[in-house]
Write an enzyme that holds these catalytic residues in place. Structure first.
Site, PDB file in Angstrom:
ATOM      1  CE  LYS A   1      -3.921   2.039   2.476  1.00  0.00           C
ATOM      2  NZ  LYS A   1      -4.875   1.837   3.606  1.00  0.00           N
TER       3      LYS A   1
ATOM      4  CE  LYS B   1      15.040  -5.205  -7.570  1.00  0.00           C
ATOM      5  NZ  LYS B   1      15.476  -5.685  -8.918  1.00  0.00           N
TER       6      LYS B   1
ATOM      7  CB  VAL C   1       9.720   1.626  -3.760  1.00  0.00           C
ATOM      8  CG1 VAL C   1       9.903   0.134  -3.567  1.00  0.00           C
ATOM      9  CG2 VAL C   1       9.516   2.311  -2.408  1.00  0.00           C
TER      10      VAL C   1
ATOM     11  CD  GLU D   1      15.721   8.999  -5.134  1.00  0.00           C
ATOM     12  OE1 GLU D   1      15.279   9.792  -5.985  1.00  0.00           O
ATOM     13  OE2 GLU D   1      16.400   9.354  -4.158  1.00  0.00           O
TER      14      GLU D   1
END
Length: 763
Positions: A658, A726, A728, A730
């Site tokens: 979310k 990993k 998220v 940028e």
């Protein structure tokens, strides 16, 4: 003063890592109960305001302050004549600073909008009125106003950003099909909802600063160096931040002014930077220029990429917006050459703005790939899939995980790409031209060490303690979920304390490195706390579990019991009472075992010296995305609206889908603004930012944004982080602008290569 802690809420079913839990601090923010840096009440508070230069270059000859000093309520006027007693500070990497004074109110003017004078008064209104009475006289000199200034020159070649393999020039010349084009992006600004500012208060030789901060420990270190203090004598408090996007990761000149004024007055000083001053008190994204040439076979296999890029920097510091950052890794190519230059201009030094480097780089290469596709009369999706990179050709290393192919194919399926008519201007609805475009994006996995404390309290509650920050991306929430997963405690029994440099050290909230870093530290500390608790439960003479014969215990739903369900079942609070313990505290960090000295820990939390890039190891690690954009262009008026977007991401395991989806959508919205609206306009006469307000510097509003569909195609990547995630934050913006530009070309047949895409360019 105390920090307001967020009240916690949450459904235990969503409390584990991977659950769709709402943000812990959300209710505080929407009800106005969250206290931001400039909202803390103080007794005897003074207010400072800044006067900025009105020339691009020159020297301050004189400052007439007599009337201002005599104005009601004025306590102090600071000018370039004043020695503020500050020293130079080291950079982000902790490079030892030059042994010379630091003057945040300089005599030498380097750009229009540079802070020159500060007025401090009993109230902000009095300071503002007094500032109007000040006259600054300049000796103006020649300046370079922007990258397009005729006197700008070609700039300085950055050797560290020169990349190449094979023989790109020869392969390009020999390629049966080639294209070459130039692409441009303007200056862009962060325009965070919360303007910058701080309150500074001295207590003897100890300094406390309330300031929105993306990196409390690093900023505290830099303030300490400015003031000649030990690091531990400076405290940054920043529990809530109203947006940063890269602009709140280091102290700036206005902060030095406030700190110096507070010390001189012996009372707290608040300095709130005005909205126009937010455009020049720190740097946004630099303007960029790129020339890209692609060579390919007639069936669309890339033979060569030749890239030449440039970006603005200031005349006093080198800061590249790396136009070649994404170009070497998006596609398979055996011959590659990329160079980047920086062009010094009279502006504030540019800074990191969401997706730095990768953003303009992807704009260039993704537009060029689309132009090549049309030169070949090939579907742009087919061209990208044909040139899929099976490994990192720049480093030679395999990908840790790379599901860009799946992002392209699953995104295309969800978007309905197969229904696209290839020819430009071939899709329409009445007077509205319809266009579909693709843009791929990437951002590296950047890893940094962090530190965390887990406390199991006597009442059965759990505290997660870290100096990391939350500027809306969900740090409070995912840390509670991480602790909940390990300890088996519902999130409504977990309290998270963040945003204070006195708390355990943390990576910067930038470069998408914080979540992977700090969840790793919390997971490690929580695991150790769980093991200690279970060990005590099995061995302590007062434990109800000591004589059960169990060799392990389980923690579920806030209760502890034998793994097979035999014997007692106690709440965490009851067990702590039986053990006679008020708390169990465990502190762990993610530094290697051999790098645990106090000096190494200090270096890890307060500098970027321990940060690891995406190829520091056996693999090349990156997040990936593919954006599919639909635009509607009015044939008569040239107006462009994004009517639909589908974006597919590979960001590994999602700690909270979310919150991740919200981050992705936020990046996409910023990308829509970049493509169609945002442009820093510079007066060529004096270097002034003309549209230095949110009325004239246009950013997207709700009316500009359609429903956005985001899809995760990632799989856990345990090379990238302990929990498999990993970055998220940028990557969401990277590739959006070219997807829209490509869609506009498909709709109109007109290729707009300089952003933003406005109706006058289309008409």
């Amino acid at each position: 003063m105390t920090i307001m802690e967020p009240r916690k809420h949450g459904d235990a079913s969503d409390g584990m890592v991977g659950g769709r839990m709402s943000r812990f601090e959300g209710s505080l923010k929407i009800t106005g109960a969250a206290t931001y840096a400039l909202e803390y009440p103080f007794d005897n508070l003074a207010h400072a305001v800044l006067l900025q230069s009105t020339i691009a270059a020159g020297r301050v000859v004189s400052v007439e302050t007599t009337a201002a000093r005599a104005a009601p309520g004025v306590l102090m006027v600071l000018t370039p004549e004043d020695d503020l007693g500050l020293k130079m500070a080291g950079d982000w990497f902790g490079t030892p600073p030059e042994d010379k004074p630091y003057q945040p109110l300089p005599r030498e003017v380097q750009f229009n909008g540079q802070s020159i004078v500060a007025v401090v008064a009993e109230t902000r209104e009095q300071a503002v009125e007094a500032a109007k009475l000040i006259t600054i006289t300049y000796d103006e000199t020649a300046s370079v106003k922007s990258i397009d200034d005729p006197n700008a020159g070609e700039g300085k070649l950055m050797d560290n950003l020169t990349v190449g393999w094979g023989d790109a020039e020869a392969a390009l010349a020999a390629a049966p099909v080639s294209i070459e084009a130039e692409y441009a992006t303007p200056r862009e600004y962060h325009v965070a909802m919360e303007p910058h500012g701080l309150t500074a208060e001295w207590n003897g030789s100890e300094l406390t600063i309330w300031e929105p901060s993306q990196w409390s420990h690093g900023m505290a270190r830099m303030y300490a160096e400015w003031c000649g203090l030990p690091n531990e004598n400076v405290r940054i408090i920043s529990p809530f931040i109203g947006g940063g996007f890269g602009s709140k990761g280091q102290p700036l000149a206005y902060g030095a002014v406030a700190v110096a004024a507070a010390k001189r007055l012996g009372r707290p000083v608040r300095l709130a930077v005005t909205r126009p001053q937010n455009f020049t008190s720190y740097g946004g994204r630099a303007a960029t220029r790129q020339k890209i040439a692609l060579g390919a076979t007639r069936d669309g296999i890339l033979q060569a990429i030749v890239h030449r890029g440039a970006s603005e920097t200031s005349i006093y510091a080198d800061y590249p917006e790396q136009t070649g950052a994404a170009t070497p890794i998006l596609y398979k190519v055996e011959n590659f050459s990329s160079q980047h230059r920086i062009v010094p201009v009279n502006s504030v030094t540019p800074g990191a703005l969401r997706g730095p480097g990768k953003n303009p780089s992807a704009y260039g290469i993704e537009c060029a790939m689309e132009e090549l596709a049309y030169k070949l009369d090939m579907d742009p999706l087919e061209l990208r899939l044909k040139n899929y990179a099976d490994h990192d050709y720049q480093s030679g290393k395999p990908w840790s995980t790379r599901r860009l192919r799946e992002a392209l194919t699953e995104g295309a399926e969800a978007f309905g790409w197969s229904r696209r008519s290839h020819a430009p201007r071939s899709m329409r609805k009445g007077k509205q031209l319809i266009g579909w475009g693709i843009g791929c994006g990437t951002f590296p996995v950047i890893r940094a060490p962090s530190d965390a404390i887990i406390r199991i309290l006597g009442n059965g509650r759990v505290e997660v303690v870290s100096g990391s920050i939350d500027m809306g991306q969900g740090t409070y929430t995912i840390l509670a979920q991480t602790a909940s997963e390990v300890l088996g405690v519902p999130t409504d029994q977990i309290d998270v304390k963040l945003g204070d440099s006195r708390l355990p050290g943390s990576a910067i909230a930038g470069g998408s490195m914080l979540a992977g870093s700090i969840t790793g530290a919390v997971h490690k500390a929580a695991t150790a706390a769980r093991d200690e608790l279970i060990g005590l439960a099995l061995s302590d003479a007062n434990s109800p579990f000591r004589d059960t014969g169990s060799n392990t215990l389980s923690l579920t739903g806030g209760r502890i019991e034998a793994a097979r369900g035999e014997g007692p079942s106690l709440s965490l609070g009851d067990l702590m009472a039986a053990l006679g313990r008020d708390e169990i505290e465990v502190r762990r960090n993610t530094l290697p075992a051999g790098a645990q000295s106090a000096q190494e820990q200090q270096q890890a939390w307060t500098t970027m010296a321990k940060v690891q890039g995406p190829t520091m190891g056996d693999y090349s690690m990156h997040s990936w995305c593919a954006h599919f954009a639909e635009v509607v262009v009015d044939e008569d008026f040239g107006t462009v609206r994004v009517s639909r977007m589908v974006s597919a991401f590979d960001c590994g395991r999602l700690y909270n889908p979310k919150l991740v989806e919200s981050q992705w959508k936020g990046g996409i919205i910023m990308g829509i603004g970049q493509a169609l609206l945002e442009e820093g306009l510079i007066d060529p006469r004096n270097g002034r930012t003309v549209n230095n307000n949110v009325g004239d510097y246009l950013v997207p509003t709700n009316a500009d944004i359609p429903d956005l569909q985001v899809i995760s195609v990632g799989v856990p990547d345990y090379e990238a982080s302990v929990l498999g995630g990993k970055g998220v934050g940028e990557v969401g913006i990277v590739g959006v602008a070219p997807a829209i530009a490509n869609a506009v070309f498909h709709a109109t047949g007109k290729r707009i290569r300089d952003l933003p895409i406005t109706l006058e360019k289309l008409l």
